[in-house]
Design a protein around this motif. Structure first.
Motif, PDB file in Angstrom:
ATOM      1  N   ILE A 157       0.853  -1.180   0.000  1.00 18.28           N
ATOM      2  CA  ILE A 157       0.000   0.000   0.000  1.00 18.28           C
ATOM      3  C   ILE A 157       0.890   1.231   0.000  1.00 18.28           C
ATOM      4  O   ILE A 157       2.054   1.167   0.422  1.00 18.28           O
ATOM      5  CB  ILE A 157      -0.961  -0.017   1.225  1.00 18.28           C
ATOM      6  CG1 ILE A 157      -2.094   0.999   1.054  1.00 18.28           C
ATOM      7  CG2 ILE A 157      -0.193   0.188   2.519  1.00 18.28           C
ATOM      8  CD1 ILE A 157      -3.206   0.813   2.097  1.00 18.28           C
ATOM      9  N   GLU A 158       0.357   2.361  -0.468  1.00 19.64           N
ATOM     10  CA  GLU A 158       1.200   3.544  -0.652  1.00 19.64           C
ATOM     11  C   GLU A 158       1.366   4.392   0.603  1.00 19.64           C
ATOM     12  O   GLU A 158       2.267   5.212   0.658  1.00 19.64           O
ATOM     13  CB  GLU A 158       0.629   4.420  -1.770  1.00 19.64           C
ATOM     14  CG  GLU A 158       0.778   3.822  -3.156  1.00 19.64           C
ATOM     15  CD  GLU A 158       0.227   4.737  -4.228  1.00 19.64           C
ATOM     16  OE1 GLU A 158       0.963   5.061  -5.158  1.00 19.64           O
ATOM     17  OE2 GLU A 158      -0.952   5.122  -4.130  1.00 19.64           O
ATOM     18  N   ARG A 159       0.504   4.243   1.581  1.00 16.44           N
ATOM     19  CA  ARG A 159       0.625   5.057   2.792  1.00 16.44           C
ATOM     20  C   ARG A 159       0.457   4.173   4.025  1.00 16.44           C
ATOM     21  O   ARG A 159      -0.221   3.144   3.981  1.00 16.44           O
ATOM     22  CB  ARG A 159      -0.393   6.192   2.820  1.00 16.44           C
ATOM     23  CG  ARG A 159      -1.819   5.770   2.654  1.00 16.44           C
ATOM     24  CD  ARG A 159      -2.755   6.968   2.597  1.00 16.44           C
ATOM     25  NE  ARG A 159      -2.816   7.686   3.863  1.00 16.44           N
ATOM     26  CZ  ARG A 159      -3.573   8.769   4.073  1.00 16.44           C
ATOM     27  NH1 ARG A 159      -4.305   9.248   3.087  1.00 16.44           N
ATOM     28  NH2 ARG A 159      -3.583   9.365   5.237  1.00 16.44           N
ATOM     29  N   GLY A 160       1.080   4.582   5.116  1.00 17.84           N
ATOM     30  CA  GLY A 160       1.135   3.727   6.291  1.00 17.84           C
ATOM     31  C   GLY A 160       0.235   4.111   7.424  1.00 17.84           C
ATOM     32  O   GLY A 160       0.486   3.730   8.573  1.00 17.84           O
ATOM     33  N   ASP A 161      -0.826   4.869   7.149  1.00 23.67           N
ATOM     34  CA  ASP A 161      -1.742   5.230   8.223  1.00 23.67           C
ATOM     35  C   ASP A 161      -3.159   5.287   7.670  1.00 23.67           C
ATOM     36  O   ASP A 161      -3.380   5.182   6.467  1.00 23.67           O
ATOM     37  CB  ASP A 161      -1.356   6.583   8.846  1.00 23.67           C
ATOM     38  CG  ASP A 161      -1.360   7.714   7.829  1.00 23.67           C
ATOM     39  OD1 ASP A 161      -1.457   7.425   6.619  1.00 23.67           O
ATOM     40  OD2 ASP A 161      -1.267   8.884   8.230  1.00 23.67           O
ATOM     41  N   GLY A 162      -4.129   5.426   8.569  1.00 22.33           N
ATOM     42  CA  GLY A 162      -5.512   5.558   8.157  1.00 22.33           C
ATOM     43  C   GLY A 162      -6.329   4.305   8.424  1.00 22.33           C
ATOM     44  O   GLY A 162      -5.813   3.258   8.843  1.00 22.33           O
ATOM     45  N   VAL A 170       4.683  -0.776   3.132  1.00 19.95           N
ATOM     46  CA  VAL A 170       4.478   0.555   2.560  1.00 19.95           C
ATOM     47  C   VAL A 170       5.434   0.776   1.397  1.00 19.95           C
ATOM     48  O   VAL A 170       6.653   0.631   1.537  1.00 19.95           O
ATOM     49  CB  VAL A 170       4.686   1.643   3.631  1.00 19.95           C
ATOM     50  CG1 VAL A 170       4.511   3.029   3.019  1.00 19.95           C
ATOM     51  CG2 VAL A 170       3.713   1.450   4.787  1.00 19.95           C
ATOM     52  N   ILE A 171       4.863   1.140   0.248  1.00 21.19           N
ATOM     53  CA  ILE A 171       5.639   1.459  -0.957  1.00 21.19           C
ATOM     54  C   ILE A 171       5.271   2.892  -1.339  1.00 21.19           C
ATOM     55  O   ILE A 171       4.156   3.142  -1.793  1.00 21.19           O
ATOM     56  CB  ILE A 171       5.316   0.485  -2.111  1.00 21.19           C
ATOM     57  CG1 ILE A 171       5.522  -0.965  -1.650  1.00 21.19           C
ATOM     58  CG2 ILE A 171       6.172   0.790  -3.323  1.00 21.19           C
ATOM     59  CD1 ILE A 171       5.035  -2.000  -2.634  1.00 21.19           C
ATOM     60  N   PRO A 172       6.146   3.866  -1.123  1.00 25.05           N
ATOM     61  CA  PRO A 172       5.806   5.277  -1.342  1.00 25.05           C
ATOM     62  C   PRO A 172       5.344   5.563  -2.767  1.00 25.05           C
ATOM     63  O   PRO A 172       5.752   4.874  -3.722  1.00 25.05           O
ATOM     64  CB  PRO A 172       7.119   6.014  -1.035  1.00 25.05           C
ATOM     65  CG  PRO A 172       7.870   5.089  -0.142  1.00 25.05           C
ATOM     66  CD  PRO A 172       7.509   3.710  -0.612  1.00 25.05           C
ATOM     67  N   PRO A 173       4.478   6.555  -2.937  1.00 22.59           N
ATOM     68  CA  PRO A 173       3.934   6.876  -4.267  1.00 22.59           C
ATOM     69  C   PRO A 173       4.995   7.133  -5.328  1.00 22.59           C
ATOM     70  O   PRO A 173       4.816   6.762  -6.493  1.00 22.59           O
ATOM     71  CB  PRO A 173       3.092   8.132  -4.003  1.00 22.59           C
ATOM     72  CG  PRO A 173       2.713   8.030  -2.561  1.00 22.59           C
ATOM     73  CD  PRO A 173       3.874   7.372  -1.879  1.00 22.59           C
ATOM     74  N   LEU A 233      11.531  -4.628   1.299  1.00 21.24           N
ATOM     75  CA  LEU A 233      10.448  -3.917   1.975  1.00 21.24           C
ATOM     76  C   LEU A 233      10.415  -4.279   3.453  1.00 21.24           C
ATOM     77  O   LEU A 233      10.680  -5.426   3.829  1.00 21.24           O
ATOM     78  CB  LEU A 233       9.108  -4.259   1.321  1.00 21.24           C
ATOM     79  CG  LEU A 233       9.013  -3.980  -0.182  1.00 21.24           C
ATOM     80  CD1 LEU A 233       7.692  -4.509  -0.724  1.00 21.24           C
ATOM     81  CD2 LEU A 233       9.161  -2.492  -0.469  1.00 21.24           C
ATOM     82  N   ARG A 234      10.055  -3.303   4.269  1.00 23.02           N
ATOM     83  CA  ARG A 234       9.970  -3.509   5.707  1.00 23.02           C
ATOM     84  C   ARG A 234       8.514  -3.523   6.135  1.00 23.02           C
ATOM     85  O   ARG A 234       7.763  -2.592   5.821  1.00 23.02           O
ATOM     86  CB  ARG A 234      10.727  -2.403   6.448  1.00 23.02           C
ATOM     87  CG  ARG A 234      10.641  -2.510   7.957  1.00 23.02           C
ATOM     88  CD  ARG A 234      11.436  -1.426   8.652  1.00 23.02           C
ATOM     89  NE  ARG A 234      12.865  -1.559   8.399  1.00 23.02           N
ATOM     90  CZ  ARG A 234      13.783  -0.766   8.935  1.00 23.02           C
ATOM     91  NH1 ARG A 234      13.408   0.213   9.744  1.00 23.02           N
ATOM     92  NH2 ARG A 234      15.060  -0.944   8.679  1.00 23.02           N
ATOM     93  N   PRO A 281       9.580   4.504   5.064  1.00 24.00           N
ATOM     94  CA  PRO A 281      10.695   3.717   4.525  1.00 24.00           C
ATOM     95  C   PRO A 281      11.802   4.560   3.910  1.00 24.00           C
ATOM     96  O   PRO A 281      12.911   4.068   3.720  1.00 24.00           O
ATOM     97  CB  PRO A 281      10.020   2.843   3.470  1.00 24.00           C
ATOM     98  CG  PRO A 281       8.787   3.583   3.080  1.00 24.00           C
ATOM     99  CD  PRO A 281       8.333   4.301   4.314  1.00 24.00           C
ATOM    100  N   THR A 282      11.516   5.817   3.597  1.00 22.43           N
ATOM    101  CA  THR A 282      12.526   6.719   3.035  1.00 22.43           C
ATOM    102  C   THR A 282      12.430   8.065   3.733  1.00 22.43           C
ATOM    103  O   THR A 282      11.375   8.418   4.284  1.00 22.43           O
ATOM    104  CB  THR A 282      12.316   6.931   1.528  1.00 22.43           C
ATOM    105  OG1 THR A 282      11.055   7.607   1.332  1.00 22.43           O
ATOM    106  CG2 THR A 282      12.312   5.608   0.776  1.00 22.43           C
ATOM    107  N   PRO A 283      13.514   8.852   3.721  1.00 21.36           N
ATOM    108  CA  PRO A 283      13.431  10.196   4.303  1.00 21.36           C
ATOM    109  C   PRO A 283      12.365  11.054   3.627  1.00 21.36           C
ATOM    110  O   PRO A 283      11.680  11.837   4.287  1.00 21.36           O
ATOM    111  CB  PRO A 283      14.834  10.766   4.083  1.00 21.36           C
ATOM    112  CG  PRO A 283      15.715   9.597   3.870  1.00 21.36           C
ATOM    113  CD  PRO A 283      14.869   8.544   3.231  1.00 21.36           C
TER     114      PRO A 283
END
Length: 398
Positions: A54-59, A74-77, A113-114, A291-293
């Protein structure tokens, strides 16, 4: 084992299930409702899915998945955008296709991926306490403004008498002399005697304070003490809320001391206790969430938002952000320049380029978040001697 991917949206979510060989087994959408999220979890279980991209880690979607026992990755957009080129050169944005890309990336790049984990109860408690204190501070500021506006009419001499209208010495003075009529009794000698009796240790002389009282316009009088009662009521409210703010501050310091990540955030320049606690509480301790800065920087809203179409390019303030996180980060960054030469240099450079103070602080905050993210991910306290950019600036300055 099949893997899943969910493309998040505001009203419904596109879902894809991919087999071990990359074949799309299922594609469907679910509404963003309680029933829809329960149905989502049931369908994924029936398909044999255990890990979901999924692209975001909350909600709510993430909460539902974690609550049902799924492993969320989480895989950033920005990464998803780059990953689309694996499947074609068009690069078009399509929710159903992005869900497939997320699911297939979990299948092929699982080792990179973490898994996402929720913040611990200690962090959630610290966050609630920090936000409650911040809300009370806002209420105190509003009360102080109300008291100042009231005194501007009834007792102008008290408004600028001491440095802060809600300081302890100012409130003690107003409790003893709540209106113009009682303040008229104060001669230079009497004011000096009163200041000595309360142990006033300010750097302003009695003569200066008395002159401020006598030079100010006279306030209203002859109302039978009604306005003095309003002054006392506002003082009581200010003192009560200040007591609760201090109580929460004590709790925050205790909670921060017991938190496993406290050393990371208290090691930051001018971090202090409250500021470090706010940073920790808003960033959290679920490392997989960022996962990234860049994922942390964008959520904090300290990176500009860029929109480009053809030859038109617009760079604007990032409105879509976690405002609590942005406030905590900018509060830290703005003060860090007084303790870190590297931070001061970045701030001064931004000012020299024509940016105003808030913009310069956001630029500095963006740089700090890269440093904080690295310390946070590696569980390493901040050390200026190991901060390459800070060391490079020091060598240049020398």
């Amino acid at each position: 084992m099949p893997t899943g991917g969910i493309d998040w949206a505001s009203t419904d979510h596109a879902v894809a299930v991919v087999a071990a060989d990359g074949t799309a087994l299922e594609r469907f959408t679910v509404p963003h409702t309680k029933a829809g999220l329960r149905g989502l979890c049931r369908q994924l279980r029936r398909a044999g899915v255990d890990e979901i991209g999924i692209e975001r880690g909350d909600g709510p979607v993430v909460d539902a998945l974690l609550g049902t026992g799924f492993t969320v990755l989480v895989i950033p957009p920005l990464q998803v955008k780059n990953l689309r080129s694996r499947y074609g050169s068009a690069g078009n944005k399509d929710d159903r296709f992005d869900a497939y890309v997320l699911a297939d990336t979990v299948r092929t790049d699982r080792h990179r991926l973490r898994p996402l984990t929720l913040d611990t109860p200690a962090t959630l408690t610290l966050r609630a306490t920090c936000r409650a204190r911040k809300d009370l501070v806002a209420h105190r500021v509003a009360l102080a403004n109300q008291l100042r506006a009231h005194l501007a009419v009834t007792f102008p001499g008290a408004v600028g008498l001491f440095s802060e209208i809600d300081s302890k010495i100012s409130l003690r003075f107003l409790r003893r002399f709540p209106d113009q009529q009682r303040a008229d009794w104060l001669s230079l000698t009497r004011l000096h005697a009163w200041l000595r009796s309360v142990g006033y240790s300010g750097h302003t002389s009695t003569e200066t304070l008395h002159r401020r009282l006598t030079d100010a316009p006279r306030g209203l009088s002859g109302d039978g003490g009604a306005r003095a009662q309003i002054t006392v009521a506002l003082i009581n409210a200010l003192e009560a809320i200040s007591t609760q703010i201090q109580t929460l501050a004590d709790q925050i310091e205790e909670q921060l001391t017991l938190h496993p990540d406290s050393e990371i955030f208290t090691s930051l320049p001018r971090g202090g206790q409250i500021r470090a606690a706010r940073l920790l509480a808003e960033i959290g301790d679920a490392r997989g969430r960022f996962p990234t800065p860049d994922s942390l920087i964008c959520l904090a809203g300290v990176a500009p938002s860029t929109r480009q179409s053809g030859k038109m390019k617009i760079v604007s303030f990032r409105w879509a952000a976690d405002k609590q996180l942005r406030d905590a980060v900018c509060d830290f960054a703005g003060d860090s320049r007084h303790a870190s030469p590297w931070a001061r240099h970045l701030y001064d450079q931004a000012i020299a380029r024509g940016h105003d103070h808030p913009h310069a602080v956001r630029i500095l905050a963006r740089s700090w978040l890269g440093v904080i993210w690295k310390c946070w991910q590696t569980n390493t306290p901040y050390d200026p001697a190991r901060h390459r950019a800070a060391q490079a600036h020091q060598h240049r300055a020398a």
